[in-house]
Design a protein around this motif. Structure first.
Motif, PDB file in Angstrom:
ATOM      1  N   ASP A   1     -59.178  28.773 -39.606  1.00 57.46           N
ATOM      2  CA  ASP A   1     -60.052  29.934 -38.855  1.00 57.46           C
ATOM      3  C   ASP A   1     -59.817  30.058 -37.293  1.00 57.46           C
ATOM      4  OD1 ASP A   1     -60.942  30.227 -41.520  1.00 57.46           O
ATOM      5  OD2 ASP A   1     -62.890  28.920 -41.258  1.00 57.46           O
ATOM      6  N   TYR A   2     -58.735  29.365 -36.834  1.00 58.18           N
ATOM      7  CA  TYR A   2     -58.659  29.374 -35.347  1.00 58.18           C
ATOM      8  C   TYR A   2     -57.825  30.825 -35.072  1.00 58.18           C
ATOM      9  CZ  TYR A   2     -60.359  24.551 -34.756  1.00 58.18           C
ATOM     10  OH  TYR A   2     -61.086  23.359 -34.833  1.00 58.18           O
ATOM     11  N   SER A   3     -57.816  30.849 -33.811  1.00 56.75           N
ATOM     12  CA  SER A   3     -56.933  31.961 -33.580  1.00 56.75           C
ATOM     13  C   SER A   3     -56.105  31.844 -32.252  1.00 56.75           C
ATOM     14  CB  SER A   3     -57.835  33.238 -33.251  1.00 56.75           C
ATOM     15  OG  SER A   3     -59.002  32.979 -32.439  1.00 56.75           O
ATOM     16  N   CYS A   4     -55.191  30.715 -32.281  1.00 56.58           N
ATOM     17  CA  CYS A   4     -54.264  30.514 -31.331  1.00 56.58           C
ATOM     18  C   CYS A   4     -53.613  31.524 -31.088  1.00 56.58           C
ATOM     19  CB  CYS A   4     -53.600  29.316 -31.660  1.00 56.58           C
ATOM     20  SG  CYS A   4     -54.599  27.732 -31.911  1.00 56.58           S
ATOM     21  N   THR A   5     -53.284  32.147 -29.756  1.00 56.79           N
ATOM     22  CA  THR A   5     -52.586  33.360 -29.544  1.00 56.79           C
ATOM     23  C   THR A   5     -51.194  33.401 -29.983  1.00 56.79           C
ATOM     24  OG1 THR A   5     -52.484  32.707 -27.353  1.00 56.79           O
ATOM     25  CG2 THR A   5     -54.453  34.147 -27.808  1.00 56.79           C
ATOM     26  N   PHE A   6     -50.599  32.360 -30.305  1.00 54.28           N
ATOM     27  CA  PHE A   6     -48.914  32.079 -30.524  1.00 54.28           C
ATOM     28  C   PHE A   6     -48.907  32.265 -32.048  1.00 54.28           C
ATOM     29  CE2 PHE A   6     -50.591  27.677 -29.517  1.00 54.28           C
ATOM     30  CZ  PHE A   6     -50.404  27.017 -30.811  1.00 54.28           C
ATOM     31  N   CYS A   7     -49.772  32.119 -32.799  1.00 61.05           N
ATOM     32  CA  CYS A   7     -49.545  31.538 -34.115  1.00 61.05           C
ATOM     33  C   CYS A   7     -49.725  32.324 -35.133  1.00 61.05           C
ATOM     34  CB  CYS A   7     -50.645  30.357 -34.412  1.00 61.05           C
ATOM     35  SG  CYS A   7     -50.511  29.883 -35.903  1.00 61.05           S
ATOM     36  N   THR A   8     -49.026  32.723 -35.918  1.00 62.11           N
ATOM     37  CA  THR A   8     -48.914  33.596 -37.278  1.00 62.11           C
ATOM     38  C   THR A   8     -49.496  32.947 -38.377  1.00 62.11           C
ATOM     39  OG1 THR A   8     -47.692  35.283 -38.327  1.00 62.11           O
ATOM     40  CG2 THR A   8     -46.721  33.281 -37.759  1.00 62.11           C
TER      41      THR A   8
ATOM     42  N   VAL B   1     -53.112  22.639 -43.200  1.00 62.36           N
ATOM     43  CA  VAL B   1     -52.621  23.727 -42.110  1.00 62.36           C
ATOM     44  C   VAL B   1     -53.495  23.064 -40.809  1.00 62.36           C
ATOM     45  CG1 VAL B   1     -52.801  26.068 -41.036  1.00 62.36           C
ATOM     46  CG2 VAL B   1     -52.095  25.787 -43.414  1.00 62.36           C
ATOM     47  N   ASN B   2     -54.836  23.121 -40.895  1.00 63.11           N
ATOM     48  CA  ASN B   2     -55.829  22.320 -39.967  1.00 63.11           C
ATOM     49  C   ASN B   2     -56.495  21.412 -40.685  1.00 63.11           C
ATOM     50  OD1 ASN B   2     -57.426  22.019 -38.050  1.00 63.11           O
ATOM     51  ND2 ASN B   2     -57.855  24.291 -37.491  1.00 63.11           N
ATOM     52  N   LEU B   3     -56.028  20.302 -40.740  1.00 67.28           N
ATOM     53  CA  LEU B   3     -56.174  19.337 -41.598  1.00 67.28           C
ATOM     54  C   LEU B   3     -57.825  18.726 -41.239  1.00 67.28           C
ATOM     55  CD1 LEU B   3     -55.575  16.893 -43.707  1.00 67.28           C
ATOM     56  CD2 LEU B   3     -54.381  15.932 -42.178  1.00 67.28           C
TER      57      LEU B   3
ATOM     58  N   ILE C   1     -53.240  16.475 -36.621  1.00 68.66           N
ATOM     59  CA  ILE C   1     -54.795  16.894 -36.469  1.00 68.66           C
ATOM     60  C   ILE C   1     -55.222  17.252 -35.001  1.00 68.66           C
ATOM     61  CG2 ILE C   1     -55.516  14.324 -36.190  1.00 68.66           C
ATOM     62  CD1 ILE C   1     -57.944  14.816 -37.951  1.00 68.66           C
ATOM     63  N   GLU C   2     -55.794  18.248 -35.027  1.00 67.72           N
ATOM     64  CA  GLU C   2     -56.169  18.929 -33.857  1.00 67.72           C
ATOM     65  C   GLU C   2     -57.148  17.982 -32.855  1.00 67.72           C
ATOM     66  OE1 GLU C   2     -55.694  22.397 -32.629  1.00 67.72           O
ATOM     67  OE2 GLU C   2     -54.157  21.855 -34.157  1.00 67.72           O
ATOM     68  N   PRO C   3     -56.913  17.835 -31.699  1.00 68.63           N
ATOM     69  CA  PRO C   3     -57.660  16.867 -30.881  1.00 68.63           C
ATOM     70  C   PRO C   3     -58.863  16.889 -30.900  1.00 68.63           C
ATOM     71  CG  PRO C   3     -56.261  18.298 -29.354  1.00 68.63           C
ATOM     72  CD  PRO C   3     -55.791  18.463 -30.864  1.00 68.63           C
TER      73      PRO C   3
ATOM     74  N   ARG D   1     -55.757  29.992 -26.256  1.00 72.97           N
ATOM     75  CA  ARG D   1     -57.079  29.774 -27.100  1.00 72.97           C
ATOM     76  C   ARG D   1     -57.093  28.527 -28.004  1.00 72.97           C
ATOM     77  NH1 ARG D   1     -58.631  35.896 -29.174  1.00 72.97           N
ATOM     78  NH2 ARG D   1     -58.673  36.813 -26.802  1.00 72.97           N
ATOM     79  N   ARG D   2     -56.754  27.540 -27.404  1.00 74.25           N
ATOM     80  CA  ARG D   2     -56.859  26.298 -27.902  1.00 74.25           C
ATOM     81  C   ARG D   2     -58.353  25.856 -27.737  1.00 74.25           C
ATOM     82  NH1 ARG D   2     -53.694  24.879 -31.536  1.00 74.25           N
ATOM     83  NH2 ARG D   2     -53.630  22.378 -30.968  1.00 74.25           N
ATOM     84  N   ARG D   3     -58.806  24.919 -28.436  1.00 72.24           N
ATOM     85  CA  ARG D   3     -60.241  24.691 -28.668  1.00 72.24           C
ATOM     86  C   ARG D   3     -60.580  23.320 -27.884  1.00 72.24           C
ATOM     87  NH1 ARG D   3     -62.899  27.271 -33.836  1.00 72.24           N
ATOM     88  NH2 ARG D   3     -61.963  29.160 -33.761  1.00 72.24           N
TER      89      ARG D   3
END
Ligand code: SF4
Length: 440
Positions: A152-159, A195-197, A233-235, A272-274
């Protein structure tokens, strides 16, 4: 009996899903053969993140046809979701299935009659709203257990959100069931994959029901599995609770892979990292204070639009000072339909490569330092089946790669060893902790 063969491009998630799709075929009486063999059906699981996805896809189709010119060729995976029509026009392709359809492949393509024109079954990505349990098998040492999908994130480089859809997970009950099945096999290590564990716990149609911290606690209780790794895992989702739990667990390995992407807050915001770099540093610090021996891997992207030399050096210095063990470095690469492609300050390809090279050298330095710190350390090493030139390899709990003389009795076994020295290839050598046996 019809024969089916598979080819997987991309990430661990794709590997676990290919395994699951292959089991669906086997349940229906198909025989699974290797990709190099003559099969009636080939399933190619594609990736959208790799460069030249289109070229790679074409190449694998050609190869499949070389092995079996009359075969039925099906394309699934992230690239199939993003570009179904383009793929359907590749000569030799008979069917393309999107993210919502790939696990119904056997039903949808029932009989595998070759159509005149390639069949395309790819709903919009919003239709990918169910979860399918998947884990890889084949390698008896390790399995990748998929517990979460989509993002559900929207990092601007990611497809990836476009290719895999919204964040959704298995229930803890179902994950435990799959883990109990795995416990019955010879597999010695389970790698939790998504994908986003860290976002684990959202169930299709029900919203958030559970979380990742609850999941690790339940898995820790399962008898018959002694090694778990958390793949990435995202920080911002790696909470103190999770870190403390891993620190006291005998089963969760002291090894983390945490994407940083940039050490410059300016670039993190553009991406747009969180989180900000301070959060990242605090995660590393927390891990190291509880697990001084923990291995920490970092993903970094260099050459993102707007990244000046000064921004890059900020990343370089940040990483240089951070107590981490290795880096995975990616020169930024444009992906269609992402915001980053519209941003100013494009960094020339040559410069992206130069920055990547600099960080790769830093990675080698970090790795060497981490290994050197562990000489003389005693730890458990799980040996794998791969043999090369009379040698075999295994990993310590904190992800140091150990090399030993091939011994069939060591394959898929855990040994308690003392790490002795780093060889010319940069691999760690070891000896039995209490008696000299492996070494020389
Ligand atoms: S967290 Fe960001 S980089 Fe990772 S899958 Fe989601 S959108 Fe992509």
């Amino acid at each position: 009996m019809k024969k089916v063969a598979f080819y997987t491009l991309g990430c661990k998630l794709n590997f676990s899903e290919t395994s699951s799709i292959s089991r669906l075929f086997q349940d229906r009486g198909y025989e699974k053969v290797s990709f190099e063999e003559k099969a009636d059906i080939y399933v190619i699981n594609t990736c959208s993140v790799t460069d030249n996805a289109d070229k790679k896809c074409r190449k694998i189709v050609k190869e499949a046809l070389k092995h079996s010119p009359d075969a039925f060729i099906t394309i699934v995976g992230c690239y199939a979701q993003l570009k179904p029509q383009e793929i359907s026009e590749i000569p030799g392709v008979h069917a393309v299935l999107g993210a919502a359809e790939k696990f119904q492949l056997v039903d949808i393509l029932d009989g595998f009659e070759k159509p005149e024109k390639a069949r395309v079954h790819a709903s919009p990505i919003s239709a990918a709203n169910t979860f399918h349990t998947a884990y890889s098998y084949g390698d008896r040492t390790r399995t990748f257990l998929k517990v979460q999908d989509g993002c559900d994130y929207s990092c601007t480089f990611c497809t990836i959100p476009l290719a895999r859809g919204k964040s959704r997970s298995n229930s803890i009950r179902e994950v435990v069931k799959a883990a109990l099945d795995i416990a019955q096999t010879e597999v010695k290590e389970v790698v939790l994959t998504g994908v986003n564990l860290g976002d684990f716990g959202i169930q299709p149609g029900l919203g958030r029901q559970e979380n990742f911290y609850e999941l690790v606690q339940e898995l820790d209780k399962i008898e018959g599995i002694n090694r778990y790794r958390i793949s990435s895992i995202e920080p911002n989702l790696l909470t103190d609770d999770i870190i403390s739990f891993v620190a006291q667990s005998n089963k969760f390995m002291p090894h983390f892979h945490i994407p940083l992407q940039s050490g410059s807050n300016k670039i993190l915001k553009l991406m747009r990292r969180r989180y900000l770099r301070e959060v990242y540093a605090s995660r590393v610090q927390r891990i190291k204070s509880l697990m001084p021996h923990a291995g920490i891997g970092v993903d970094v992207i260099v050459g993102f639009p707007g990244e000046t030399e000064a921004d890059f050096l900020e990343t370089y210095n940040f990483l240089n000072e951070l107590d981490i063990s290795y880096l995975h470095v990616f020169p930024y690469s444009e992906r269609p339909n992402t915001l980053a492609t519209e941003m100013a300050g494009i960094v020339p390809q040559k410069e992206r490569n130069r920055r990547a090279d600099m960080l790769r050298i830093l990675s080698e330095k970090k790795k060497r330092l981490f290994y050197e710190k562990h000489i003389g350390h005693e730890t458990h090493v799980l040996f794998e089946a791969d043999i090369q030139q009379g040698l075999m390899e295994g990993f310590t709990e904190n992800y140091i790669r150990v090399v030993a003389k091939y011994d069939p009795l060591l394959v898929n076994e855990t040994k308690y060893l003392r790490l002795t020295e780093i060889n010319e290839q940069g691999l760690m050598e070891a000896e039995e902790a209490y008696q000299l046996a492996l070494h020389h």
